[in-house]
Design a protein around this motif. Sequence first.
Motif, PDB file in Angstrom:
ATOM      1  N   GLY A   1     -19.904  -3.300 -17.844  1.00 34.15           N
ATOM      2  CA  GLY A   1     -21.147  -3.325 -17.071  1.00 34.15           C
ATOM      3  C   GLY A   1     -21.219  -2.254 -16.005  1.00 34.15           C
ATOM      4  O   GLY A   1     -22.139  -2.248 -15.191  1.00 34.15           O
ATOM      5  N   ARG A   2     -20.267  -1.298 -16.016  1.00 34.42           N
ATOM      6  CA  ARG A   2     -20.135  -0.358 -14.898  1.00 34.42           C
ATOM      7  C   ARG A   2     -20.478   1.089 -15.264  1.00 34.42           C
ATOM      8  O   ARG A   2     -21.037   1.818 -14.442  1.00 34.42           O
ATOM      9  N   VAL A   3     -20.108   1.524 -16.452  1.00 36.90           N
ATOM     10  CA  VAL A   3     -20.317   2.915 -16.855  1.00 36.90           C
ATOM     11  C   VAL A   3     -20.829   2.948 -18.290  1.00 36.90           C
ATOM     12  O   VAL A   3     -20.635   2.000 -19.058  1.00 36.90           O
ATOM     13  N   HIS A   4     -21.470   4.063 -18.655  1.00 37.51           N
ATOM     14  CA  HIS A   4     -21.977   4.166 -20.014  1.00 37.51           C
ATOM     15  C   HIS A   4     -21.640   5.531 -20.592  1.00 37.51           C
ATOM     16  O   HIS A   4     -21.371   6.500 -19.866  1.00 37.51           O
ATOM     17  N   MET A   5     -21.654   5.604 -21.926  1.00 37.69           N
ATOM     18  CA  MET A   5     -21.380   6.836 -22.646  1.00 37.69           C
ATOM     19  C   MET A   5     -21.851   6.676 -24.085  1.00 37.69           C
ATOM     20  O   MET A   5     -22.246   5.580 -24.492  1.00 37.69           O
TER      21      MET A   5
ATOM     22  N   ARG B   1     -17.141 -13.762  -4.530  1.00 43.90           N
ATOM     23  CA  ARG B   1     -18.452 -13.182  -4.750  1.00 43.90           C
ATOM     24  C   ARG B   1     -19.137 -13.952  -5.873  1.00 43.90           C
ATOM     25  O   ARG B   1     -18.474 -14.566  -6.705  1.00 43.90           O
ATOM     26  N   LYS B   2     -20.440 -13.903  -5.891  1.00 42.75           N
ATOM     27  CA  LYS B   2     -21.178 -14.661  -6.889  1.00 42.75           C
ATOM     28  C   LYS B   2     -21.338 -13.862  -8.177  1.00 42.75           C
ATOM     29  O   LYS B   2     -21.440 -12.638  -8.159  1.00 42.75           O
ATOM     30  N   ALA B   3     -21.341 -14.584  -9.285  1.00 37.70           N
ATOM     31  CA  ALA B   3     -21.550 -13.958 -10.585  1.00 37.70           C
ATOM     32  C   ALA B   3     -22.221 -14.969 -11.503  1.00 37.70           C
ATOM     33  O   ALA B   3     -22.158 -16.180 -11.283  1.00 37.70           O
ATOM     34  N   ASN B   4     -22.857 -14.446 -12.526  1.00 39.82           N
ATOM     35  CA  ASN B   4     -23.585 -15.261 -13.481  1.00 39.82           C
ATOM     36  C   ASN B   4     -22.711 -15.535 -14.700  1.00 39.82           C
ATOM     37  O   ASN B   4     -22.048 -14.624 -15.212  1.00 39.82           O
TER      38      ASN B   4
ATOM     39  N   LEU C   1     -18.704 -13.156 -17.371  1.00 40.39           N
ATOM     40  CA  LEU C   1     -18.867 -13.443 -15.950  1.00 40.39           C
ATOM     41  C   LEU C   1     -19.341 -12.135 -15.325  1.00 40.39           C
ATOM     42  O   LEU C   1     -18.572 -11.190 -15.172  1.00 40.39           O
ATOM     43  N   GLN C   2     -20.642 -12.084 -15.010  1.00 42.36           N
ATOM     44  CA  GLN C   2     -21.259 -10.813 -14.645  1.00 42.36           C
ATOM     45  C   GLN C   2     -22.061 -10.922 -13.349  1.00 42.36           C
ATOM     46  O   GLN C   2     -22.866 -11.828 -13.177  1.00 42.36           O
ATOM     47  N   SER C   3     -21.816  -9.973 -12.458  1.00 44.60           N
ATOM     48  CA  SER C   3     -22.574  -9.929 -11.210  1.00 44.60           C
ATOM     49  C   SER C   3     -23.969  -9.382 -11.470  1.00 44.60           C
ATOM     50  O   SER C   3     -24.232  -8.752 -12.500  1.00 44.60           O
ATOM     51  N   LEU C   4     -24.866  -9.639 -10.544  1.00 46.10           N
ATOM     52  CA  LEU C   4     -26.240  -9.143 -10.633  1.00 46.10           C
ATOM     53  C   LEU C   4     -26.549  -8.335  -9.385  1.00 46.10           C
ATOM     54  O   LEU C   4     -26.042  -8.625  -8.300  1.00 46.10           O
TER      55      LEU C   4
ATOM     56  N   ALA D   1     -21.429  -5.478 -12.640  1.00 47.82           N
ATOM     57  CA  ALA D   1     -20.043  -5.471 -13.093  1.00 47.82           C
ATOM     58  C   ALA D   1     -19.683  -6.770 -13.810  1.00 47.82           C
ATOM     59  O   ALA D   1     -20.023  -7.867 -13.369  1.00 47.82           O
ATOM     60  N   ILE D   2     -18.977  -6.623 -14.926  1.00 49.30           N
ATOM     61  CA  ILE D   2     -18.432  -7.772 -15.652  1.00 49.30           C
ATOM     62  C   ILE D   2     -16.984  -7.940 -15.201  1.00 49.30           C
ATOM     63  O   ILE D   2     -16.168  -7.021 -15.325  1.00 49.30           O
TER      64      ILE D   2
END
Length: 253
Positions: free
Chosen positions: A111-115, A162-165, A230-233, A241-242
Amino acid sequence: MDLFRGLRLAFAAAAFFGLASAAKGEEQARPRGVVELFTSQGCNSCPKADAYLGELARSGDVVALAYHVDYWDYLGWRDTMATADNTGRQSEYARALGERSVYTPQAVVNGRVHMNGASRGKVEKALGSLKDAGKGLTVDLSLSEGVESVIIEAGAAPGTARKANLLLVFFDPVTPVEIKRGENAGKTVTYWNAVSGIQSVGMWSGQEIRVEIPASELKKRGAAGCAVLLQSLDEDGNPGAIIGAAILDTPQG
């Protein structure tokens, strides 16, 4: 069609028993990371990325998920596994990552970087560098199937809470598709872990939690497998971030 059905059952069985062997013992190691591939059956540069995602899925140490998008359908072939929700998730990632456009094949790692999803070296480098930087999967997360329910257990935060979904992601483990029109006409491509739906099942606030989902939910979804993330929003509700992930395959009978 009988051939495709046989292939699907054989691949699903192989994937299930491979993961089951890796999961023996009291505890299962955390995955190296999460790779989410945004792909399309109508994209001629996607089969290479689809094949690589299949390798990651079979490895058993990466939660690999394929989100089929629908914006290439106009090229002549309607993706049989695309959903508007999958396209929407990619757009949300674009906003969260500060990108103005979307593309395929796109891989998002943790959930942080892409390519480019076909760039094995870049994906592997991201998995390793994020883990080394403390941005890997830092929270223990498990997904198991009971008699009447699917059980999710999340551990406590290793540092500041910290909270996460908590997200349940439903998918089909393996599906061979004969593509008859469009840019990939004439090809039969085997797709791994094609996402059919996502459901939020609760919030995590840094403390240990246990959530039970009725097993009937999987049957209602018609999904052969599922994963939990478990992923933050971010402030706008876009995916971030996951920090934890686990996967469960239920072979078709």
